[in-house]
Design a protein around this motif. Sequence first.
Motif, PDB file in Angstrom:
ATOM      1  N   ALA A  67      10.519  16.326  23.895  1.00 20.43           N
ATOM      2  CA  ALA A  67       9.879  16.951  22.721  1.00 20.43           C
ATOM      3  C   ALA A  67       8.799  16.008  22.195  1.00 20.43           C
ATOM      4  CB  ALA A  67      10.929  17.269  21.657  1.00 20.43           C
TER       5      ALA A  67
ATOM      6  N   GLY B 268      13.157  12.593  22.824  1.00 20.31           N
ATOM      7  CA  GLY B 268      12.984  13.949  22.300  1.00 20.31           C
ATOM      8  C   GLY B 268      14.304  14.621  22.009  1.00 20.31           C
TER       9      GLY B 268
ATOM     10  N   PHE C 186      17.613  18.279  13.783  1.00 21.13           N
ATOM     11  CA  PHE C 186      18.328  19.461  14.285  1.00 21.13           C
ATOM     12  C   PHE C 186      19.823  19.220  14.411  1.00 21.13           C
ATOM     13  CE2 PHE C 186      14.143  18.973  16.308  1.00 21.13           C
ATOM     14  CZ  PHE C 186      13.491  19.987  15.647  1.00 21.13           C
TER      15      PHE C 186
ATOM     16  N   PRO D 197       8.633  10.500  14.841  1.00 21.74           N
ATOM     17  CA  PRO D 197       8.961   9.814  16.094  1.00 21.74           C
ATOM     18  C   PRO D 197       8.795   8.308  15.934  1.00 21.74           C
ATOM     19  CG  PRO D 197       6.703  10.556  16.175  1.00 21.74           C
ATOM     20  CD  PRO D 197       7.232  10.970  14.839  1.00 21.74           C
TER      21      PRO D 197
HETATM   22  S1  SF4 Z   1      12.914  12.517  16.601  1.00 21.71           S
HETATM   23 FE1  SF4 Z   1      11.333  13.632  15.458  1.00 21.71          FE
HETATM   24  S2  SF4 Z   1       9.464  13.322  16.679  1.00 21.71           S
HETATM   25 FE2  SF4 Z   1      11.222  12.827  18.008  1.00 21.71          FE
HETATM   26  S3  SF4 Z   1      11.690  14.704  19.106  1.00 21.71           S
HETATM   27 FE3  SF4 Z   1      12.962  14.657  17.254  1.00 21.71          FE
HETATM   28  S4  SF4 Z   1      11.774  15.818  15.746  1.00 21.71           S
HETATM   29 FE4  SF4 Z   1      10.362  15.256  17.373  1.00 21.71          FE
END
Ligand code: SF4
Length: 260
Positions: free
Chosen positions: A60, A98, A134, A158
Amino acid sequence: MTTTPVVKFSELKQEQLSEFLHDRIQVPEDLQANVMVTTLDKVYNWSRKSSMWPLLFGLACCAIEMIATAASRYDLARFGMEVMRPSPRQSDLMIVSGTVTKKMVPAIVRIYNQMAEPRYVLSMGACATGGGPFKEGYTVVSGIDKYIPVDVYVPGCPPTPEALIYGLLKLHEKVERQSITTVPWYRKGASEAIPVPVLGPDIFDPRKVQIIKEQTLGSAGAAKGGAAGKARLQPQPIPEDVKARIHAAQAKYRAQKQPA
Ligand code: SF4
């Protein structure tokens, strides 16, 4: 007019060798430019950490930062890891960057099993480490470390390329602390494959099938040895009418497949 600085090769060589000199072994002064004394562990670990080939595993948004780390501004080439390998059999380091979905976990575990030892895993970002934004979502697992062993966690959402590089340096430190006499991959049975999780209505570890069965099919009776609970854990016979329907469907399928 500029003058070229004179390079004293003996000093340069000594400078490069000094970190490898073993503290307790004295090399005579006249031999120090030609003799290097070190330990097998130091050479073994130095060679492994200096050419740790990463397996690209972008899932991701974090993957964009990982890609940026490999680009010219940050320069992963200085660690001997500029080429991301698409093949697990050529890789030492899996960077999971990700969101790890339940659908993807079986593939990650399968690829991890295909990596040869020594192998390491770096969990990049909040999602790979614990589910991130999530967490507890119906499609996402709460951390890849529930399925494969993780060596270094890089926090952030990130993480920046600098954070990833810091994580890589931490991994190098871990590699440097290992000894050829104790590393697990030279021991019998130490690198057995991890059972690939099964994706059904939810994802589950095949090693926990019995526990899941007991909990979902009425653990009380089974756990206490009750006849009713045990009977529910046994495979159920297929009723005759269902069998007849299956046979009819198979016959119809075969008839359709027959060449005209
Ligand atoms: S930690 Fe944040 S930037 Fe990394 S994949 Fe998950 S939502 Fe995206």
